[in-house]
Design an enzyme around this catalytic site. Sequence first.
Site, mmCIF file in Angstrom:
data_model
loop_
_atom_site.group_PDB
_atom_site.id
_atom_site.type_symbol
_atom_site.label_atom_id
_atom_site.label_comp_id
_atom_site.label_asym_id
_atom_site.label_seq_id
_atom_site.Cartn_x
_atom_site.Cartn_y
_atom_site.Cartn_z
ATOM 1 N N GLY A 181 0.792 -1.227 0.000
ATOM 2 C CA GLY A 181 0.000 0.000 0.000
ATOM 3 C C GLY A 181 0.821 1.272 0.000
ATOM 4 O O GLY A 181 0.278 2.355 -0.177
ATOM 5 N N CYS A 224 -26.963 -10.392 -16.266
ATOM 6 C CA CYS A 224 -26.434 -10.101 -17.605
ATOM 7 C C CYS A 224 -27.453 -10.566 -18.644
ATOM 8 O O CYS A 224 -27.931 -11.699 -18.609
ATOM 9 C CB CYS A 224 -25.102 -10.830 -17.799
ATOM 10 S SG CYS A 224 -24.488 -10.707 -19.500
ATOM 11 N N CYS A 239 -25.508 -13.593 -20.770
ATOM 12 C CA CYS A 239 -25.153 -14.889 -20.188
ATOM 13 C C CYS A 239 -25.920 -15.203 -18.920
ATOM 14 O O CYS A 239 -25.801 -16.281 -18.359
ATOM 15 C CB CYS A 239 -23.649 -14.950 -19.909
ATOM 16 S SG CYS A 239 -23.176 -13.997 -18.438
ATOM 17 N N CYS A 270 -22.264 -8.199 -19.117
ATOM 18 C CA CYS A 270 -21.052 -8.285 -18.301
ATOM 19 C C CYS A 270 -19.993 -7.359 -18.856
ATOM 20 O O CYS A 270 -19.742 -7.333 -20.061
ATOM 21 C CB CYS A 270 -20.470 -9.698 -18.348
ATOM 22 S SG CYS A 270 -21.460 -10.927 -17.547
ATOM 23 N N CYS A 274 -18.079 -13.356 -19.786
ATOM 24 C CA CYS A 274 -19.394 -13.515 -20.405
ATOM 25 C C CYS A 274 -19.362 -14.575 -21.503
ATOM 26 O O CYS A 274 -20.219 -15.454 -21.580
ATOM 27 C CB CYS A 274 -19.831 -12.174 -20.986
ATOM 28 S SG CYS A 274 -21.583 -12.053 -21.319
#
Lengths: 262, 288, 231
Positions: B29, B238, B241, B263, B269
């Site tokens: 970080g 979606c 899909c 997606c 997808c």
Amino acid sequence: MKMDAITATPLLRVDRLTKRYGPRIGCANVSFDLWPGEVLGIVGESGSGKSTLLSCLAGHLTPDEGQVIFDTAQGPRDVLRMTEPERRRLSRTHWAFVHQNPRDGLRMGVTAGGNVGERLMAIGARHYGGIRDKATDWLGRVEIAAERIDDRPSAFSGGMQQRLQIARNLVTGPRLVFMDEPTGGLDVSVQARLLDLLRGLVREMGLSAIIVTHDLAVVRLLADRLMVMKSGHVVEQGLTDQVLDDPQHPYTQLLVSSVLQV
Amino acid sequence: MTDYNFAYLDEQTKRMIRRAILKGVAVPGYQVPFASREMPMPYGWGTGGVQVTAACLTPDDRLKVIDQGADDTTNAVSIRKFFQRTAGVAVTEATADATVIQTRHRIPEHPLTEGQILVYQVPIPEPLRFLEPRETETRKMHSLEEYGLMHVKLYEDIARHGSIATSYAYPVKVEGRYVMDPSPIPKFDNPKLSDNPALQLFGAGREQRIYALPPYTHVVSLDFDDHPFQASKAPHDCDLCGAPDSYLDEVITDDAGSRMFVCSDTDFCRSRREAGHAGRLTMQEAAE
Amino acid sequence: MIRVSNLSKTFTLHNQGSAAIPVMTGAELTVAPGECVGLTGASGAGKSTLMRMIWGNYLAASGSIMVGDTDVATAEPRQIIALRRATLGYVSQFLRVVPRVPTLDVVAEPLRALGTPAEEARAHAASLLKRLNIPERLWSLSPTTFSGGEQQRVNIARGFAHRYPALLLDEPTASLDAANRETVLTLIEEAKQRGAAILGIFHDEGARARVCDRLVDVTAFTPHRAMEPAA
């Protein structure tokens, strides 16, 4: 003698504080003790060294000589010899600094509530509702309407900005407040209201304060003790009304007699 | 002279970048400054990510590049071709087959595995920048762990919008120490940052910073006790899909305002559809 | 309760050629609890000066000023402030207030400073203001706009709000009509009865005769020398 309101250790002990600017003196050999609940006024004209002194005390300037000993929870410690993280933590919790220009002491792009809540969040407050409640409470105490909590300081008048700055500084209950000309730049009637507010808060919270000003009326109202500075030196100090009504030093006599009577 | 050094950058530069990466991995970080190079694309087009990828690539790697989850947008295609030309590495669109994935603003839906590297393109690495413009001050705040201001930003969101309105680049705390900007990924992706088996690297070319999340790092999104973090997405499945739990793009399909939700991760997808899953629109087509 | 010993005072005016003006020397004074002592002497003889020195407003050149166990002449500012808060009260000739503070709060202030809750302090202030005939419609206004007599009565109300063991009163009955003068004198008698030590300056002979147990002429402490020129 009744000593129950008086403790044995001063809150702040300043010892021979000196700051030079090359060959010139900013402030020289300043020593004093400040006790809990005491308000000390520092007066002088431009160039007297009072602002330099305040900056050295608050850690904004590094003095050349001297000590500034604060009575911390771990006992008296010289602030000048603290590490920077320790000093910064001190200035976020036990110390506060009220700037002459509120814009220097506020985040103009953050709402009033955010300004007041920042110190709380900085010490770990994590409940939005609680922070907001405390901010609302403090806005009330400095006489800012609660519905202004989501307004930015840019929408406030000068007096309101100054009161917001005070709220922002006092919300974490500091023990020592530095104020640099807190009423400078404000209208006279606004000044009066602010002074009254400050007196009430100082008394309620048992604050100690060091107030730098050139205005003798402000010190008479706010300060218990007075230090008069000229050319970087302290020429006289004592009980406020005594220094103003029975000045001993020639410069103090001149200063007091120069005040226009309205 | 037309040959490029492997992955465009000279060996000394790659070495310098790897050193910065190692430092970042050692202090999760923490933003490590590095000497960002002139790249053959302008700032703002992924130079940071490209430099990190270039420093990490070996000839045996298989590279995937996505932009907002898609392998076939202009930027993804350009960067993939860039590495094909300068490094000659194999490329793929399948998340599971890639060893190095460079991404702009999304984390792939398919869970990553140990041994994979995810490289993020980062515009502004400093999470505190918008509230504190001074670099000197923000560096001090990170080193002294003074993060009150970060919560002020979230407070302001709630005060203004009733909830934390930050929907991307949502700040996180890494291993309980550094506050980090995860790049402009949607906050829906934030939970995937934490305890991920892959190595996650972040490169900001213009700002000249690299930071990292080693595998299995604990990452927490900042919030308030009474306004907890929510990884939200559009409340739809979606349309192609049928996936209920992937991040969706909203696409307007005609001038009458019809829309579909698909997606954002194109590889995810497609592999679902190949496996036989169908969404609302696919089923409609099949019915016609 | 109040004991002044060998007190002297000199004013040095630096901006007038450093003229040193001795105004008092060898002052001696005691005030016992329950006693009221009146200061007498011609105008300018030093009555107010002496009172201000006991209050701590003027510095003593030498000598001691014992109020209870505190020597005001050598005490630290915070000790004097503590003394003024709980032990020593002072009603001067002028009402000095923070602008914009309502009269009721001005009078309640000494009690608030001692930690009395606002409600209680204000209630007590109200009763005093009523006794001193300040109409209720004025209580929410700042006294800075009042007449001289009204200001004086507010001043007195503030001075008597807390039951100080020692009180300094400088011309408390000046600019008051007969009825209000009577009230003030009664307040003084009540204070004496509860054991307060009171030092007062009264121009009004009748008032003096009524409340003072003894008189002290400050002329006795005036230095008998001509003004000293700068060296």
